[in-house]
Design a protein around this motif. Structure first.
Motif, mmCIF file in Angstrom:
data_model
loop_
_atom_site.group_PDB
_atom_site.id
_atom_site.type_symbol
_atom_site.label_atom_id
_atom_site.label_comp_id
_atom_site.label_asym_id
_atom_site.label_seq_id
_atom_site.Cartn_x
_atom_site.Cartn_y
_atom_site.Cartn_z
ATOM 1 N N MET A 14 0.835 -1.203 0.000
ATOM 2 C CA MET A 14 0.000 0.000 0.000
ATOM 3 C C MET A 14 0.868 1.250 0.000
ATOM 4 O O MET A 14 0.545 2.233 -0.670
ATOM 5 C CB MET A 14 -0.939 -0.015 1.202
ATOM 6 C CG MET A 14 -1.994 -1.091 1.099
ATOM 7 S SD MET A 14 -3.194 -1.039 2.434
ATOM 8 C CE MET A 14 -2.238 -1.678 3.800
ATOM 9 N N ASP A 15 1.974 1.214 0.720
ATOM 10 C CA ASP A 15 2.891 2.352 0.761
ATOM 11 C C ASP A 15 3.425 2.643 -0.639
ATOM 12 O O ASP A 15 3.451 3.792 -1.080
ATOM 13 C CB ASP A 15 4.035 2.067 1.737
ATOM 14 C CG ASP A 15 4.976 3.242 1.860
ATOM 15 O OD1 ASP A 15 4.566 4.244 2.487
ATOM 16 O OD2 ASP A 15 6.100 3.169 1.324
ATOM 17 N N ARG A 16 3.832 1.626 -1.350
ATOM 18 C CA ARG A 16 4.361 1.801 -2.707
ATOM 19 C C ARG A 16 3.300 2.377 -3.636
ATOM 20 O O ARG A 16 3.550 3.303 -4.410
ATOM 21 C CB ARG A 16 4.874 0.461 -3.240
ATOM 22 C CG ARG A 16 5.286 0.490 -4.694
ATOM 23 C CD ARG A 16 6.438 1.471 -4.909
ATOM 24 N NE ARG A 16 6.721 1.681 -6.293
ATOM 25 C CZ ARG A 16 7.634 1.019 -6.995
ATOM 26 N NH1 ARG A 16 8.356 0.090 -6.428
ATOM 27 N NH2 ARG A 16 7.816 1.285 -8.262
ATOM 28 N N LEU A 17 2.082 1.850 -3.550
ATOM 29 C CA LEU A 17 1.000 2.353 -4.396
ATOM 30 C C LEU A 17 0.706 3.820 -4.091
ATOM 31 O O LEU A 17 0.536 4.626 -5.010
ATOM 32 C CB LEU A 17 -0.255 1.506 -4.203
ATOM 33 C CG LEU A 17 -0.175 0.087 -4.754
ATOM 34 C CD1 LEU A 17 -1.329 -0.756 -4.232
ATOM 35 C CD2 LEU A 17 -0.153 0.105 -6.271
ATOM 36 N N ALA A 18 0.652 4.164 -2.808
ATOM 37 C CA ALA A 18 0.384 5.553 -2.428
ATOM 38 C C ALA A 18 1.499 6.468 -2.912
ATOM 39 O O ALA A 18 1.242 7.571 -3.403
ATOM 40 C CB ALA A 18 0.212 5.658 -0.916
ATOM 41 N N ARG A 19 2.745 6.037 -2.790
ATOM 42 C CA ARG A 19 3.875 6.853 -3.269
ATOM 43 C C ARG A 19 3.848 7.022 -4.786
ATOM 44 O O ARG A 19 4.340 8.017 -5.305
ATOM 45 C CB ARG A 19 5.202 6.248 -2.821
ATOM 46 C CG ARG A 19 5.442 6.405 -1.344
ATOM 47 C CD ARG A 19 6.827 5.918 -0.931
ATOM 48 N NE ARG A 19 6.922 5.840 0.499
ATOM 49 C CZ ARG A 19 6.994 6.880 1.319
ATOM 50 N NH1 ARG A 19 6.965 8.093 0.824
ATOM 51 N NH2 ARG A 19 7.069 6.714 2.618
ATOM 52 N N ASP A 20 3.263 6.046 -5.482
ATOM 53 C CA ASP A 20 3.142 6.126 -6.939
ATOM 54 C C ASP A 20 1.912 6.912 -7.384
ATOM 55 O O ASP A 20 1.638 7.007 -8.573
ATOM 56 C CB ASP A 20 3.092 4.722 -7.543
ATOM 57 C CG ASP A 20 4.446 4.030 -7.526
ATOM 58 O OD1 ASP A 20 5.470 4.697 -7.243
ATOM 59 O OD2 ASP A 20 4.490 2.810 -7.787
ATOM 60 N N GLY A 21 1.154 7.454 -6.420
ATOM 61 C CA GLY A 21 0.036 8.321 -6.770
ATOM 62 C C GLY A 21 -1.342 7.720 -6.622
ATOM 63 O O GLY A 21 -2.337 8.382 -6.923
ATOM 64 N N ALA A 22 -1.436 6.465 -6.177
ATOM 65 C CA ALA A 22 -2.760 5.861 -6.000
ATOM 66 C C ALA A 22 -3.463 6.505 -4.812
ATOM 67 O O ALA A 22 -2.845 6.829 -3.809
ATOM 68 C CB ALA A 22 -2.625 4.357 -5.765
ATOM 69 N N ARG A 23 -4.737 6.707 -4.965
ATOM 70 C CA ARG A 23 -5.583 7.150 -3.853
ATOM 71 C C ARG A 23 -6.255 5.896 -3.319
ATOM 72 O O ARG A 23 -7.064 5.287 -4.001
ATOM 73 C CB ARG A 23 -6.591 8.178 -4.327
ATOM 74 C CG ARG A 23 -5.888 9.471 -4.765
ATOM 75 C CD ARG A 23 -6.860 10.460 -5.323
ATOM 76 N NE ARG A 23 -7.408 9.934 -6.579
ATOM 77 C CZ ARG A 23 -8.368 10.516 -7.265
ATOM 78 N NH1 ARG A 23 -8.918 11.627 -6.815
ATOM 79 N NH2 ARG A 23 -8.805 10.011 -8.392
ATOM 80 N N LEU A 24 -5.899 5.503 -2.122
ATOM 81 C CA LEU A 24 -6.315 4.222 -1.572
ATOM 82 C C LEU A 24 -7.584 4.326 -0.749
ATOM 83 O O LEU A 24 -7.794 5.289 -0.022
ATOM 84 C CB LEU A 24 -5.210 3.651 -0.678
ATOM 85 C CG LEU A 24 -3.845 3.432 -1.320
ATOM 86 C CD1 LEU A 24 -2.852 2.978 -0.272
ATOM 87 C CD2 LEU A 24 -3.939 2.433 -2.449
ATOM 88 N N THR A 25 -8.375 3.296 -0.844
ATOM 89 C CA THR A 25 -9.507 3.085 0.043
ATOM 90 C C THR A 25 -9.278 1.743 0.725
ATOM 91 O O THR A 25 -9.035 0.741 0.060
ATOM 92 C CB THR A 25 -10.834 3.039 -0.733
ATOM 93 O OG1 THR A 25 -11.055 4.300 -1.329
ATOM 94 C CG2 THR A 25 -11.992 2.715 0.191
#
Length: 122
Positions: A19-30
């Protein structure tokens, strides 16, 4: 380009590096889980804003509401990671957990996939 991901996490601490990697790549997480306190603890470790929803994925109407709320706040879904599930021993008799396991691991995953499909980005 920003994109959104719905993450259904039974054990959010296990998946935090992803999740950290996705968020750093610009994903908006739910993040969805029954225990919103654990979700908050996980969200506090992630960069950016994270949408949280307490949701029992065994109940289709709750899944539908959680996805609709996330889409209303963040826009359409671009990816779903259905990482929720329960395991452990199951024994016939008074301690039989078959229904709980199937409702979570099979039905809950299906409900999340069905909700995600209805809200997918074009």
């Amino acid at each position: 380009m920003r994109w959104d991901e719905m993450r259904v996490a039974g054990h959010p601490f296990i998946e935090t590096p992803h999740m950290d990697r996705l968020a750093r790549d610009g994903a908006r997480l739910t993040l969805l889980a029954r225990d919103v306190t654990r979700l908050r603890e996980t969200a506090d470790t992630l960069p950016g804003d994270v949408h949280l929803a307490a949701c029992d994925i065994r109940v289709r109407a709750k899944v539908d509401r959680a996805f609709a709320g996330a889409v209303s706040e963040l826009g359409p879904v671009h990816a779903l990671v259905a990482g929720s599930g329960i395991g452990g021993a199951n024994h016939d008799g008074a301690d039989d957990r078959f229904d709980e396991i199937v409702q979570t691991n099979l039905n809950g995953t299906y409900y999340c996939c069905a909700a995600a499909i209805r809200h997918l980005a074009p």
